[in-house]
Scaffold this motif. Structure first.
Motif, PDB file in Angstrom:
ATOM      1  N   ALA A 170       0.819  -1.207   0.000  1.00  0.00           N
ATOM      2  CA  ALA A 170       0.000   0.000   0.000  1.00  0.00           C
ATOM      3  C   ALA A 170       0.855   1.260   0.000  1.00  0.00           C
ATOM      4  O   ALA A 170       0.578   2.221  -0.745  1.00  0.00           O
ATOM      5  CB  ALA A 170      -0.929  -0.006   1.207  1.00  0.00           C
ATOM      6  N   THR A 171       1.895   1.267   0.804  1.00  0.00           N
ATOM      7  CA  THR A 171       2.767   2.441   0.886  1.00  0.00           C
ATOM      8  C   THR A 171       3.460   2.712  -0.439  1.00  0.00           C
ATOM      9  O   THR A 171       3.505   3.852  -0.916  1.00  0.00           O
ATOM     10  CB  THR A 171       3.824   2.251   1.988  1.00  0.00           C
ATOM     11  N   SER A 172       3.997   1.665  -1.060  1.00  0.00           N
ATOM     12  CA  SER A 172       4.727   1.844  -2.315  1.00  0.00           C
ATOM     13  C   SER A 172       3.807   2.309  -3.437  1.00  0.00           C
ATOM     14  O   SER A 172       4.180   3.158  -4.258  1.00  0.00           O
ATOM     15  CB  SER A 172       5.442   0.547  -2.710  1.00  0.00           C
ATOM     16  N   LEU A 173       2.594   1.769  -3.492  1.00  0.00           N
ATOM     17  CA  LEU A 173       1.656   2.178  -4.534  1.00  0.00           C
ATOM     18  C   LEU A 173       1.185   3.612  -4.311  1.00  0.00           C
ATOM     19  O   LEU A 173       1.074   4.397  -5.261  1.00  0.00           O
ATOM     20  CB  LEU A 173       0.468   1.223  -4.575  1.00  0.00           C
TER      21      LEU A 173
ATOM     22  N   ALA B  89       3.601   5.983  -5.488  1.00  0.00           N
ATOM     23  CA  ALA B  89       3.675   6.024  -6.949  1.00  0.00           C
ATOM     24  C   ALA B  89       2.472   6.752  -7.552  1.00  0.00           C
ATOM     25  O   ALA B  89       2.341   6.824  -8.778  1.00  0.00           O
ATOM     26  CB  ALA B  89       3.745   4.607  -7.507  1.00  0.00           C
ATOM     27  N   GLY B  90       1.613   7.297  -6.701  1.00  0.00           N
ATOM     28  CA  GLY B  90       0.463   8.055  -7.188  1.00  0.00           C
ATOM     29  C   GLY B  90      -0.782   7.234  -7.425  1.00  0.00           C
ATOM     30  O   GLY B  90      -1.731   7.691  -8.067  1.00  0.00           O
ATOM     31  N   VAL B  91      -0.803   6.000  -6.907  1.00  0.00           N
ATOM     32  CA  VAL B  91      -1.953   5.117  -7.091  1.00  0.00           C
ATOM     33  C   VAL B  91      -2.914   5.259  -5.918  1.00  0.00           C
ATOM     34  O   VAL B  91      -2.513   5.133  -4.757  1.00  0.00           O
ATOM     35  CB  VAL B  91      -1.515   3.643  -7.221  1.00  0.00           C
ATOM     36  N   GLY B  92      -4.168   5.528  -6.226  1.00  0.00           N
ATOM     37  CA  GLY B  92      -5.205   5.575  -5.214  1.00  0.00           C
ATOM     38  C   GLY B  92      -6.157   4.406  -5.418  1.00  0.00           C
ATOM     39  O   GLY B  92      -6.071   3.682  -6.412  1.00  0.00           O
ATOM     40  N   ASN B  93      -7.075   4.235  -4.505  1.00  0.00           N
ATOM     41  CA  ASN B  93      -8.003   3.104  -4.613  1.00  0.00           C
ATOM     42  C   ASN B  93      -8.974   3.237  -5.778  1.00  0.00           C
ATOM     43  O   ASN B  93      -9.598   2.262  -6.188  1.00  0.00           O
ATOM     44  CB  ASN B  93      -8.762   2.914  -3.310  1.00  0.00           C
ATOM     45  N   ASP B  94      -9.092   4.439  -6.321  1.00  0.00           N
ATOM     46  CA  ASP B  94      -9.957   4.638  -7.469  1.00  0.00           C
ATOM     47  C   ASP B  94      -9.180   4.663  -8.788  1.00  0.00           C
ATOM     48  O   ASP B  94      -9.756   4.863  -9.853  1.00  0.00           O
ATOM     49  CB  ASP B  94     -10.750   5.941  -7.325  1.00  0.00           C
ATOM     50  N   SER B  95      -7.875   4.446  -8.725  1.00  0.00           N
ATOM     51  CA  SER B  95      -7.035   4.519  -9.925  1.00  0.00           C
ATOM     52  C   SER B  95      -7.160   3.265 -10.785  1.00  0.00           C
ATOM     53  O   SER B  95      -7.294   2.149 -10.267  1.00  0.00           O
ATOM     54  CB  SER B  95      -5.555   4.687  -9.542  1.00  0.00           C
ATOM     55  N   LEU B  96      -7.117   3.471 -12.100  1.00  0.00           N
ATOM     56  CA  LEU B  96      -6.939   2.367 -13.027  1.00  0.00           C
ATOM     57  C   LEU B  96      -5.443   2.233 -13.249  1.00  0.00           C
ATOM     58  O   LEU B  96      -4.794   3.164 -13.724  1.00  0.00           O
ATOM     59  CB  LEU B  96      -7.647   2.638 -14.354  1.00  0.00           C
ATOM     60  N   VAL B  97      -4.881   1.097 -12.902  1.00  0.00           N
ATOM     61  CA  VAL B  97      -3.442   0.878 -12.998  1.00  0.00           C
ATOM     62  C   VAL B  97      -3.128   0.109 -14.282  1.00  0.00           C
ATOM     63  O   VAL B  97      -3.669  -0.974 -14.511  1.00  0.00           O
ATOM     64  CB  VAL B  97      -2.920   0.091 -11.773  1.00  0.00           C
ATOM     65  N   VAL B  98      -2.261   0.680 -15.103  1.00  0.00           N
ATOM     66  CA  VAL B  98      -1.808   0.027 -16.327  1.00  0.00           C
ATOM     67  C   VAL B  98      -0.326  -0.286 -16.148  1.00  0.00           C
ATOM     68  O   VAL B  98       0.468   0.604 -15.849  1.00  0.00           O
ATOM     69  CB  VAL B  98      -2.015   0.929 -17.562  1.00  0.00           C
ATOM     70  N   ILE B  99       0.033  -1.558 -16.307  1.00  0.00           N
ATOM     71  CA  ILE B  99       1.386  -2.008 -15.988  1.00  0.00           C
ATOM     72  C   ILE B  99       2.089  -2.565 -17.219  1.00  0.00           C
ATOM     73  O   ILE B  99       1.494  -3.281 -18.017  1.00  0.00           O
ATOM     74  CB  ILE B  99       1.361  -3.132 -14.927  1.00  0.00           C
TER      75      ILE B  99
END
Length: 305
Positions: free
Chosen positions: A94-97, A100-110
């Motif tokens: 959770a801390t690392s994400l 990196a600017g990731v929130g629980n509402d973010s769509l993450v593209v990897i």
């Protein structure tokens, strides 16, 4: 002569594929939701609510990456105990994400450097910790470049966000106890899927009863994932259907992660990843192993040297 046999060969191949799918009575869940073709990546670049994570090593990232992509280390989701490459605690993830600017509402593209190991492992980690809004670029950076998407050395400014994880979803995570139960009292509907190479099996053995399938059989030669139809045929031919319970592993379950992803995105849902994998199993002298000759014998300390 080759031309004369080319058409019949194609016809026979097509009939074979149709036969395989025609006999398939599997009930597939929603598919093609996670794996993203590189050509479709531009529609996510710069889009509000989307965070693109680049899993290259820092020095490679500095040379070039997708515009706006944030460099994210695979070590952020791993710990070395009880064995290397184990799932990190939710707090660390959770801390690392969040950083990196990731929130629980973010769509993450990897995307990663192209082997899909790190990207798939991050996707699986997010799945286990309750974040489902994720896509993985098939083929990673090589596929992105082949699609003509421009690279940049510019590092984006990141605004940290709060990211929280759920409790681990055991539905997607197998333990050594789960695997030992299958070995001692086999359930005919459960399949242990070893995604290491045949060479590793010959040299080290495997968990008794496991089916061998090199993880590379889930990819095309260019490193992109097999499409869904080819994937289903691939597994139907091995007797693996959606009503089977599949426990997938490799040496440290890094290679198993893209296999899990490919199965999931082809509509399989009864899949778990044995996180401790062969490394954890083989370190316990009470666990049996199966040698290529079919004999299951206890592991001795010498086998772990």
């Amino acid at each position: 002569m080759k031309k004369r046999f080319a058409l019949p060969f194609v016809v026979l191949l097509t009939l074979g594929l149709l036969a395989a799918t025609g006999c398939d009575r599997s009930n597939y869940a929603a598919s093609d939701q996670v794996i993203l073709e590189a050509k479709d990546l531009p529609q996510y670049i710069g889009k509000e609510g989307v965070v693109i994570l680049d899993m290259q090593k820092p020095e490679a990232y500095a040379q070039g990456h997708v515009a706006g992509a944030v460099n994210y280390a695979v070590s952020s989701i791993l710990v070395s105990l009880p064995v290397p490459n184990s799932l990190a605690p939710g707090r660390k993830v959770a801390t690392s994400l969040g950083n990196a600017g990731v929130g629980n509402d973010s769509l993450v593209v990897i995307y990663d450097e192209g082997k899909s190991l790190n990207a798939a492992r991050l996707w699986w980690t997010l799945l286990v910790y309750g974040h489902d809004k994720v896509k993985v670029v098939s083929g990673g950076l090589p596929a992105i470049k082949a699609a003509g998407i421009a690279m940049t050395p510019d590092v984006p400014q990141v605004t940290p966000k709060e990211f929280t994880t759920t409790d681990k979803r055991g539905l997607y995570l197998a333990t050594m106890r789960d695997v030992r139960k299958q070995v001692d009292d086999p359930d005919p509907k459960t399949i242990l899927l070893d995604t290491r190479t045949d060479k590793e099996y010959r040299e080290e053995g495997k968990i008794p009863g496991s089916m061998m399938m090199d993880h590379m059989r889930n990819f095309y030669k260019d490193g992109t994932f097999l499409d869904t139809r080819a994937t289903r045929i691939n597994y139907i031919e091995r007797g693996i259907r959606t009503d089977n319970n599949v426990i997938v592993y490799c040496k440290t379950s890094m290679r198993a992660a893209p296999v899990f992803l490919r199965l999931w995105d082809a509509g399989y849902r009864n899949v778990k990843l044995y996180d401790g994998a062969w490394t954890e199993w083989s370190q316990n002298s009470a666990n049996p192993i199966e040698r290529p000759d079919g004999a299951a014998v206890p592991i001795s300390p010498r086998d772990n040297s």
